[in-house]
Design an enzyme around this catalytic site. Structure first.
Site, PDB file in Angstrom:
ATOM      1  N   ASN A 172       0.864  -1.177   0.000  1.00 54.17           N
ATOM      2  CA  ASN A 172       0.000   0.000   0.000  1.00 54.17           C
ATOM      3  C   ASN A 172       0.904   1.231   0.000  1.00 54.17           C
ATOM      4  O   ASN A 172       1.551   1.524   1.003  1.00 54.17           O
ATOM      5  CB  ASN A 172      -0.907   0.005   1.235  1.00 54.17           C
ATOM      6  CG  ASN A 172      -1.935  -1.093   1.156  1.00 54.17           C
ATOM      7  OD1 ASN A 172      -2.770  -1.097   0.264  1.00 54.17           O
ATOM      8  ND2 ASN A 172      -1.873  -2.044   2.078  1.00 54.17           N
TER       9      ASN A 172
ATOM     10  N   SER B 299       5.393  13.901  -0.196  1.00 58.35           N
ATOM     11  CA  SER B 299       5.927  15.000  -0.999  1.00 58.35           C
ATOM     12  C   SER B 299       7.431  14.831  -1.166  1.00 58.35           C
ATOM     13  O   SER B 299       7.957  13.745  -0.962  1.00 58.35           O
ATOM     14  CB  SER B 299       5.558  16.341  -0.376  1.00 58.35           C
ATOM     15  OG  SER B 299       6.078  16.441   0.926  1.00 58.35           O
ATOM     16  N   SER B 300       8.112  15.875  -1.485  1.00 57.39           N
ATOM     17  CA  SER B 300       9.406  15.763  -2.135  1.00 57.39           C
ATOM     18  C   SER B 300      10.622  16.029  -1.262  1.00 57.39           C
ATOM     19  O   SER B 300      11.576  16.666  -1.708  1.00 57.39           O
ATOM     20  CB  SER B 300       9.412  16.716  -3.322  1.00 57.39           C
ATOM     21  OG  SER B 300       8.324  16.437  -4.152  1.00 57.39           O
TER      22      SER B 300
END
Length: 155
Positions: free
Chosen positions: A38, A43-44
């Site tokens: 899963n 984010s980065s």
């Protein structure tokens, strides 16, 4: 805190064709090694002091934090590519940046774009770049295609 701060990472990529775009995406995940998990899209940011480890097999159903790029298409003969790039700081106490990019072009062009964005994000932060690391995948669509690349974050 739900998850401990990641201290390790590895990069994955894969592509596939399938009866539907979703089946192609599922095949690309399987091809990359994260298919029976899963995925938790993050984010980065690569946390400070993260070190690269070899990819490993997760227990089926595991929750896996990952920054990723993906693209699907049903246009026969179309080239699709996905890339992720990590800009590593010269100072390991600072975070790095992960950039994701996908488009209908060769993987080398898509990877260059992701690398540019990663470097630019470090400039915005005022952080010097030690190196940039990338991975990408490319697929020529037969029926329904998918291309996938990601950075798995782990403890």
């Amino acid at each position: 805190m739900i998850f401990p701060l990641p201290t390790k990472y590895f990069m994955v990529s894969g592509s596939s064709d399938g009866e539907t775009e979703l089946n192609a995406f599922d095949g690309a995940l399987l091809n990359s090694g994260v298919g029976n998990t899963n995925l938790l899209k993050v984010s980065s940011i690569l946390p400070p002091n993260c070190s690269e480890i070899p990819p490993f097999n997760f227990k089926e159903g595991s929750l896996v934090p990952i920054a990723y790029s993906s693209i699907t298409s049903s246009i026969c003969g179309q080239i699709i590519s996905a890339a992720v790039s990590i800009a590593h700081p010269t100072d390991n106490k600072k975070c790095g940046v992960i950039m994701e990019f996908h488009d209908t072009d060769s993987k080398s062009i898509i990877e260059e774009r992701a690398e540019f964005m990663a470097e630019e994000s470090m400039k915005i932060r005022g952080v010097a770049v030690k190196n940039i690391q990338s991975v990408s995948s490319q697929h020529v669509v037969n029926k329904n295609g998918a291309s996938f690349s990601g950075v798995v974050l782990w403890t």
